[in-house]
Enzyme design. Sequence first.
Site, PDB file in Angstrom:
ATOM      1  N   CYS A  30      -7.347  -3.196   3.453  1.00 44.58           N
ATOM      2  CA  CYS A  30      -6.580  -1.611   3.660  1.00 44.58           C
ATOM      3  C   CYS A  30      -5.355  -1.619   2.763  1.00 44.58           C
ATOM      4  O   CYS A  30      -4.432  -2.221   2.635  1.00 44.58           O
ATOM      5  CB  CYS A  30      -6.087  -1.759   5.097  1.00 44.58           C
ATOM      6  SG  CYS A  30      -4.763  -0.406   5.575  1.00 44.58           S
ATOM      7  N   CYS A  33      -1.789  -0.791   4.063  1.00 45.89           N
ATOM      8  CA  CYS A  33      -1.586  -1.875   4.723  1.00 45.89           C
ATOM      9  C   CYS A  33      -0.917  -2.791   3.660  1.00 45.89           C
ATOM     10  O   CYS A  33       0.187  -3.315   3.826  1.00 45.89           O
ATOM     11  CB  CYS A  33      -2.711  -2.799   5.383  1.00 45.89           C
ATOM     12  SG  CYS A  33      -3.293  -1.708   6.605  1.00 45.89           S
TER      13      CYS A  33
END
Length: 105
Positions: A30, A33
């Site tokens: 991600c 993230c």
Amino acid sequence: MAHKFTDDNFEQEVLKSQVPVIVDFYADWCGPCKMMAPIIEELAENYEGTVKVGKLNVDEAPNVSSKYRVMSIPTLLFIKDGEVVDTVVGAVPKGQLTDKIEKLK
């Protein structure tokens, strides 16, 4: 350093914690993230001893992720006394997280 939460240790480390906890639901693949990772580490260091800051990999901990209905990542849950008191979804500035942490304490 941020704690590592898993399906196995979540209840003990998070729900039964004596201090408020921030759980960062993330995945290695991600992008947002990865942008949040240094902020999470910095918060973990800054609040060590007063707030427990940790990460939970959604791919490795599907039970906790589904229990809290995490549909988008990053999702940060702010947990106090075993209850979710606030949620942030998406990459956000450090200041926004700091404000929420101060309200938790």
